[in-house]
Design an enzyme around this catalytic site. Structure first.
Site, PDB file in Angstrom:
ATOM      1  N   GLU A   1       0.789  -1.316   0.056  1.00 49.61           N
ATOM      2  CA  GLU A   1      -0.055   0.102   0.062  1.00 49.61           C
ATOM      3  C   GLU A   1       1.042   1.185  -0.059  1.00 49.61           C
ATOM      4  O   GLU A   1       0.447   2.275   0.725  1.00 49.61           O
ATOM      5  CB  GLU A   1      -0.880  -0.093   1.308  1.00 49.61           C
ATOM      6  CG  GLU A   1      -1.964  -1.151   1.121  1.00 49.61           C
ATOM      7  CD  GLU A   1      -2.939  -1.281   2.390  1.00 49.61           C
ATOM      8  OE1 GLU A   1      -2.327  -0.846   3.453  1.00 49.61           O
ATOM      9  OE2 GLU A   1      -4.009  -1.905   2.250  1.00 49.61           O
TER      10      GLU A   1
ATOM     11  N   GLU B   1      -6.948  -8.015  -0.482  1.00 48.09           N
ATOM     12  CA  GLU B   1      -7.090  -7.911   0.823  1.00 48.09           C
ATOM     13  C   GLU B   1      -8.672  -7.486   0.801  1.00 48.09           C
ATOM     14  O   GLU B   1      -9.263  -6.552   0.858  1.00 48.09           O
ATOM     15  CB  GLU B   1      -6.515  -6.858   1.634  1.00 48.09           C
ATOM     16  CG  GLU B   1      -4.930  -7.072   1.697  1.00 48.09           C
ATOM     17  CD  GLU B   1      -4.177  -5.733   2.895  1.00 48.09           C
ATOM     18  OE1 GLU B   1      -4.986  -4.984   3.265  1.00 48.09           O
ATOM     19  OE2 GLU B   1      -3.098  -5.886   2.670  1.00 48.09           O
TER      20      GLU B   1
END
Length: 697
Positions: free
Chosen positions: A218, A301
């Site tokens: 991320e 995710e």
């Protein structure tokens, strides 16, 4: 070397030639079968026809991206995976948890690699026990899972410092983590020079389970240093080759994908987003950040639950809502990885933390990383979320699913009597003087070479009859203040607990009037409650990080006394402390109302009569204050029931043994009035003023 001449006659030549051919056939017949079995010898396939079928099999193993699909050995493949972290589960339970993930219907395991677990000190590598990554990957292969490996160096994961070793914070000049800082990248390279060669033989193309390797995590939510990302890709390719899929994961917005993706055709960009979001507009956006034909839709995710901090209500998500959201992805041939399929436990001191908009808005994570995942912290699968997700997944994964294993048995061992064995200041007296650091001003935990646990700061001052005011502008994370009349030649006095100041609630502390024949000693015990793992404040040094002010004046002359205990990947060190102090008389007299605030070690034992009675259990800390617990010298984590919501700590059966089992607790505040603990058969998230609520993420 002399050359041998051939005989002159044709008959002789033919006879000798036949003899030599016979000899060659005999040698080949013996030599080749024997040595072809030795894997340490190199050979070419052309010289050994018997090895060709195996090589052809290896060549046929290929996992790749084409036409916006994943392909496995020439067939389209839909990733239905789950995150499961080997470092949050005892190795004895790895197979059990993987079998439960298999029963759920998953075909892939995604897993982080935390650098700090494997290199707790510079150059000291740990790949044994709970850090045995290779054995975990081989176990995934044995159970027919593919693996998506998230190699970092930053992982987030609600793990201390996002997986970075805390010793990086002590490097001078200050490292710029997660950038193309050459010194930082050199340390990453040194780490990956150890890690990635262990991974290479386990790549799918080499016969192993690893199909994809993620760099960073991320990154678009943090920075925009494309040179840094390209360097990580280059390092990964240098060790793993060009065939492995290297991927990134970023939030499903244009801003984060703009910053976090690598603009090269051979790096795949995956996305994550809230469970309640419509996935397909985000997958459409994802395509813009991948090369044409190289954007299979993947939520790397897919959140089955969420994390919980101390002082918050336990997070719960609705089972049917979660399952329906997953089906939106799978029904249109999208791929998804459940985060988490099984959360596990933040054993030791490795829990992470978050901050709000200010660094002081500090929120440490619970010891439990249950995450409201379908496979609970203790492995339980008899719950609505497991059943709902299993029902959906079975529609899209046609492979045979094993029967769901039964839940692990648990046992309530009952009450455990505890007794105080060692006060904090007994531990201080046992400290090797060589380990004590002196400085004009307080220095950080990392600067004294301590990464986890507690650090005691000691100074002295002249007490005023009207009292004094103490102020510590910057403390990470929680400081308990004590005063006492002490001198070098008089090691006896009254220890007074004065108060506590916290990173998130930093208040001046009033020091009371105290009459000493010498200067008054000041002790400040600072607890590292877990480093921030996400956001702009990950440079999270611990300890006292500012000057200390007494009545507005800087207080000079400090000793820093390490009280580290042991962490998850370190050798236990409680035995000596317990034996050395068990029968000592206490040199400090504790005052009535505040004496219970003196940090101390408490110990107790409970017996298990047979192997059959060894079961999972939970230790209930209701009635205790705050601290950390060790079972048979294994650090099972932190407790803080007065704040909650977690009341109990999970104790997996492999930590227990037949006969006597030892429990040691380092209690910071107030032990149970009856000095007892209860071993119960269930988890409990109802402590403090918190109750469960349902969040639909």
């Amino acid at each position: 070397m002399a050359m041998t001449s051939w005989p002159s006659t044709g008959r002789q030549r033919r006879h000798q030639l036949a003899s030599m051919l016979l000899l060659v056939l005999v040698v080949v017949g013996i030599y080749v079968p024997v040595f072809a079995l030795l894997p340490s010898l190199s050979y070419t396939p052309q010289s050994l026809p018997s090895a060709i079928p195996q090589d052809e099999k290896m060549i046929s193993r290929k996992f790749y991206i084409k036409d916006d699909n994943f392909w496995k050995d020439g067939n389209r493949f839909q990733i239905i995976g789950g995150d499961l972290h080997y470092f949050r589960v005892l190795p004895e339970y790895w197979e059990d948890r993987l079998l439960r993930a298999n029963a759920l219907g998953l075909n892939t395991i995604q897993v982080y690699v935390p650098w700090n677990l494997h290199e707790p000190k510079p150059g000291k590598m740990v790949f044994e026990g709970i850090g045995d990554l290779v054995s975990f990957l081989k176990l995934c292969e044995k159970l027919d899972f593919l693996v998506m490996l998230r190699a970092g160096p930053y992982i987030c994961g609600e793990w201390d410092l996002g997986g970075f070793p805390a010793w990086l914070l002590a490097v001078k000049p200050r490292l710029q983590l997660r950038t193309s800082d050459p010194v930082y990248l050199k340390l990453v390279e040194r780490w990956w020079d150890v890690l990635l060669p262990k991974v290479f033989p386990l790549l799918y193309s080499n016969g192993g389970p690893v199909i994809m390797v993620q760099i960073e995590n991320e990154y678009g939510s943090y920075g925009n240093d494309k040179a840094y990302l390209r360097k990580l890709v280059s390092m990964a390719r240098g060790h793993l080759g060009d065939d492995i899929i290297v991927y990134t994961t970023d939030g499903g917005t244009k801003e984060t994908l703009d910053k976090g993706t690598v603009p090269v055709a051979d790096v795949y960009s995956a996305v994550d987003f809230s469970t309640g979001d419509d996935p397909w507009p985000i997958f459409k956006l994802q395509k813009k950040f991948n090369a044409p034909g190289r954007s299979p839709p993947l939520s790397s995710e897919f959140y089955t639950g969420w994390l919980t901090h101390w002082g918050e209500k336990i997070t719960k998500t609705d089972a049917e809502f979660t399952a329906a959201s997953l089906e939106k992805i799978l029904s249109r041939n999208g791929s998804a990885v459940l985060y988490m399929v099984h959360g596990g436990t933040n054993f030791g001191f490795y829990n992470g933390a978050n901050t709000g908009s200010e660094e002081s808005d500090y929120k440490p994570d619970l010891t439990s990383y249950d995450y409201d995942a379908p496979i609970k912290e203790s492995g339980d699968i008899d719950n609505p979320k497991f059943q709902a997700l299993q029902r959906v997944i079975k529609k899209y994964n046609a492979s045979p699913h094993p029967i769901s294993p039964s839940n692990k048995q648990r046992k309530a061992y009952g009450s455990i009597k505890m007794q105080m064995t060692t006060s904090l200041f007994d531990l201080v007296r046992m400290t090797d003087p060589a380990d004590v650091i002196t400085s004009a001003n307080p220095i950080s935990m990392e600067s004294v070479g301590q990464m986890f646990g507690f650090l005691l700061y000691e100074s002295s001052y002249i007490a005023k009859k009207s009292g004094n005011t103490l102020r510590i502008p910057k403390v990470h994370d929680r400081a308990q203040v004590f005063v006492s009349c002490l001198s070098q030649d008089v090691d006896v006095g009254v220890l007074r607990y004065i108060g506590t100041t916290e990173r998130w609630n930093n208040q001046p502390i009033s020091l009371p009037t105290i009459e000493c024949t010498t200067n008054t000693s000041l002790f400040i015990l600072v607890e590292n409650m877990g480093r921030v793992n996400y956001g702009p404040y990950i440079f999270d040094d611990k300890g006292i990080l500012s000057s200390v002010y007494l009545d507005g004046q800087i207080l000079h002359g400090w000793k820093m006394i390490p009280i580290p205990f042991h962490n998850l990947n370190q050798e236990p060190n409680l035995t000596f402390e317990m034996q050395h102090t068990k029968n000592r008389s206490k040199k400090f007299e504790l005052t009535n109302d505040v004496g219970r605030k003196e940090p101390a070690l408490f110990a107790g034992e409970f017996s298990i009569n047979s192997e059959e009675e060894i079961k999972d259990t939970y230790l209930s800390f209701n009635g205790w204050g705050k601290g950390v617990a060790f079972v048979n010298e294994f650090n099972i984590g932190r407790y803080w029931p007065s704040v909650g919501p977690q009341c109990n700590l999970y104790v997996p059966a492999p930590l227990l043994k037949r006969g006597k089992n030892t429990l040691v607790v380092f209690e910071l505040e107030s032990p149970h009035l009856e000095l007892s603990l209860e071993a119960v058969d269930h988890q409990d998230f109802t402590c403090g003023s918190n109750v469960s609520k349902v969040n639909q993420l």
